[in-house]
Enzyme design. Structure first.
Site, mmCIF file in Angstrom:
data_model
loop_
_atom_site.group_PDB
_atom_site.id
_atom_site.type_symbol
_atom_site.label_atom_id
_atom_site.label_comp_id
_atom_site.label_asym_id
_atom_site.label_seq_id
_atom_site.Cartn_x
_atom_site.Cartn_y
_atom_site.Cartn_z
ATOM 1 C CG HIS A 82 30.610 -16.783 49.746
ATOM 2 N ND1 HIS A 82 29.234 -16.665 49.700
ATOM 3 C CD2 HIS A 82 31.063 -15.552 50.075
ATOM 4 C CE1 HIS A 82 28.886 -15.424 49.979
ATOM 5 N NE2 HIS A 82 29.971 -14.730 50.211
ATOM 6 C CG ASN A 99 24.870 -13.103 48.534
ATOM 7 O OD1 ASN A 99 24.251 -12.966 49.592
ATOM 8 N ND2 ASN A 99 26.151 -12.815 48.426
HETATM 9 N N1 LIG Z 1 32.296 -8.555 54.848
HETATM 10 C C1 LIG Z 1 31.393 -9.480 54.550
HETATM 11 O O1 LIG Z 1 30.275 -9.505 55.092
HETATM 12 C C2 LIG Z 1 31.741 -10.568 53.575
HETATM 13 C C3 LIG Z 1 30.990 -11.766 53.583
HETATM 14 C C4 LIG Z 1 31.358 -12.801 52.713
HETATM 15 C C5 LIG Z 1 32.410 -12.626 51.833
HETATM 16 N N2 LIG Z 1 33.094 -11.436 51.823
HETATM 17 C C6 LIG Z 1 34.229 -11.321 50.886
HETATM 18 O O2 LIG Z 1 35.439 -11.463 51.638
HETATM 19 C C7 LIG Z 1 36.472 -10.669 51.037
HETATM 20 C C8 LIG Z 1 37.077 -9.751 52.089
HETATM 21 O O3 LIG Z 1 36.056 -8.920 52.579
HETATM 22 P P1 LIG Z 1 36.229 -8.119 53.949
HETATM 23 O O4 LIG Z 1 34.879 -7.590 54.291
HETATM 24 O O5 LIG Z 1 36.994 -8.955 54.920
HETATM 25 O O6 LIG Z 1 37.172 -6.924 53.464
HETATM 26 P P2 LIG Z 1 38.069 -5.942 54.356
HETATM 27 O O7 LIG Z 1 38.179 -4.692 53.576
HETATM 28 O O8 LIG Z 1 37.560 -5.911 55.763
HETATM 29 O O9 LIG Z 1 39.493 -6.678 54.394
HETATM 30 C C9 LIG Z 1 40.309 -6.842 53.279
HETATM 31 C C10 LIG Z 1 41.743 -6.895 53.744
HETATM 32 O O10 LIG Z 1 42.581 -7.267 52.650
HETATM 33 C C11 LIG Z 1 43.791 -6.570 52.781
HETATM 34 N N3 LIG Z 1 44.468 -6.590 51.479
HETATM 35 C C12 LIG Z 1 44.156 -5.907 50.363
HETATM 36 N N4 LIG Z 1 45.015 -6.246 49.357
HETATM 37 C C13 LIG Z 1 45.871 -7.163 49.881
HETATM 38 C C14 LIG Z 1 46.969 -7.908 49.363
HETATM 39 N N5 LIG Z 1 47.352 -7.754 48.097
HETATM 40 N N6 LIG Z 1 47.624 -8.775 50.170
HETATM 41 C C15 LIG Z 1 47.228 -8.937 51.466
HETATM 42 N N7 LIG Z 1 46.195 -8.255 52.024
HETATM 43 C C16 LIG Z 1 45.522 -7.387 51.236
HETATM 44 C C17 LIG Z 1 43.393 -5.190 53.273
HETATM 45 O O11 LIG Z 1 44.484 -4.531 53.886
HETATM 46 C C18 LIG Z 1 42.287 -5.556 54.269
HETATM 47 O O12 LIG Z 1 42.798 -5.728 55.570
HETATM 48 C C19 LIG Z 1 35.824 -9.943 49.859
HETATM 49 O O13 LIG Z 1 36.072 -10.655 48.690
HETATM 50 C C20 LIG Z 1 34.334 -9.973 50.197
HETATM 51 O O14 LIG Z 1 33.507 -9.977 49.056
HETATM 52 C C21 LIG Z 1 32.792 -10.417 52.680
#
Ligand SMILES: NC(=O)c1ccc[n+]([C@@H]2O[C@H](COP(=O)([O-])OP(=O)(O)OC[C@H]3O[C@@H](n4cnc5c(N)ncnc54)[C@H](O)[C@@H]3O)[C@@H](O)[C@H]2O)c1
Length: 287
Positions: free
Chosen positions: A143, A194
């Site tokens: 994470h 968290n």
């Molecule tokens: N944004 C944050 O602050 C944050 C912090 C820590 C962890 N996270 C975790 O990281 C993960 C991603 O979050 P994010 O904010 O980058 O999301 P995001 O929506 O910005 O990006 C997700 C990406 O995944 C792609 N995607 C979806 N299904 C797919 C598939 N089957 N194959 C390939 N690509 C696919 C989408 O097109 C998109 O570009 C989540 O699990 C979230 O909980 C997010």
């Protein structure tokens, strides 16, 4: 411990694109990044270009190193054909169980038996996904925090079946890309950061609801008394109240935590989601 050479990042969104960049910047790994949404790989590449350009401007990175790092990242829209080449896969697709399920099922079919399969999920513990791969001992949570190129921490969480080699290799990988790993020995919803952040935020809301102090004074108290860079209400507004609300509801569904505070539910129902809508616990429309 396992030697890693090739890293596959699945999902080129906010997190995946920067996990790929931070990995490439270390100069230790070849990186492939997969996304299936039209235009997303191009957007990720443009954002990473902007990030390295800024670092070059500020003298934190040479132009040559920046170009080498970006050159180490290969784009792909096909998980099945990319997975067999990876020693480590970091899944960073949207926070939706079914989306992650399909990725882990595919990794079970296409990744090598030795590859480490990690999820960057903030709330889905690895035991919910590991069984889908047929090699739960090679799976863990990894994470990272947003923005990955700035935030040092990465929480590694082991599931009940994760083996020691997976944990040690994952920890070493994180050190190798210049981030700081901590290990959660037993998985639990919210991991470490968290859980602590949520406990503090919920307490802040209880104080507010009870009429003990204003949001402004609670934030000032936490900022000046605990040396947090930002008080809990400003932080909630910054992150988005809908994100926090969704996470609290998810936690309840997993059988943990109490009622979502009324003050938060009312703001979310009124679509006051924080900075992004101009109003949350504070009003940003006049600033
Ligand atoms: N944004 C944050 O602050 C944050 C912090 C820590 C962890 N996270 C975790 O990281 C993960 C991603 O979050 P994010 O904010 O980058 O999301 P995001 O929506 O910005 O990006 C997700 C990406 O995944 C792609 N995607 C979806 N299904 C797919 C598939 N089957 N194959 C390939 N690509 C696919 C989408 O097109 C998109 O570009 C989540 O699990 C979230 O909980 C997010």
């Amino acid at each position: 411990m396992h030697e890693l050479k090739r890293v596959l990042v699945v999902g080129a969104g906010t997190m995946g694109s920067q996990i790929a960049l931070q990995t490439a910047l270390s100069g230790r790994y070849e990186v492939t990044i997969v996304d299936t949404a039209p235009g997303q790989l191009e957007r990720a590449r443009a954002q990473n270009q902007k990030l390295v350009d800024r670092s070059v401007e500020k003298g934190r990175l040479t132009k040559e190193k920046a170009e080498q790092a970006l050159g180490r990242i290969t784009d792909s829209d096909n998980l099945a054909s990319s997975a067999p080449n990876a020693d480590l896969v970091i899944e960073a697709v949207i926070e939706d169980f079914d989306a992650k399920k399909s990725v882990f099922e595919s990794l079970g079919r296409h990744a090598t038996n030795d590859a480490i399969l990690a999820s960057n999920s903030s709330t889905i513990v690895i035991s919910r996904l590991a069984g889908l791969t047929g090699r739960p001992e090679r799976c863990c949570n990894m994470h990272f925090f947003h923005p990955v190129t700035v935030m040092q921490l990465c929480e590694i969480a082991r599931g009940p079946q994760t083996d020691d080699d997976t944990v040690e290799t994952a920890m070493e990988f994180v050190r190798g890309i210049d981030r700081t790993p901590v290990l959660l020995q037993k998985e639990i919803w919210g991991f470490i950061v968290n859980r602590i952040l949520f406990a503090a935020s919920e307490e802040a809301m209880r104080l507010l609801e009870g009429g003990y102090a204003t949001a402004e004074d609670i934030d000032t108290a936490v900022q000046k008394g605990l040396n947090w860079p930002m008080g809990p209400f400003h932080l909630l507004d910054f992150s988005g109240l809908d994100i926090f609300y969704g996470a609290l509801n998810d936690r309840r569904q997993q059988g943990e935590g109490g009622e979502v505070p009324d003050v938060l539910r009312e703001l979310v129902e009124a679509k006051h989601l924080g900075r992004k809508t101009g109003k949350g616990f504070f009003d940003y429309t006049t600033a």
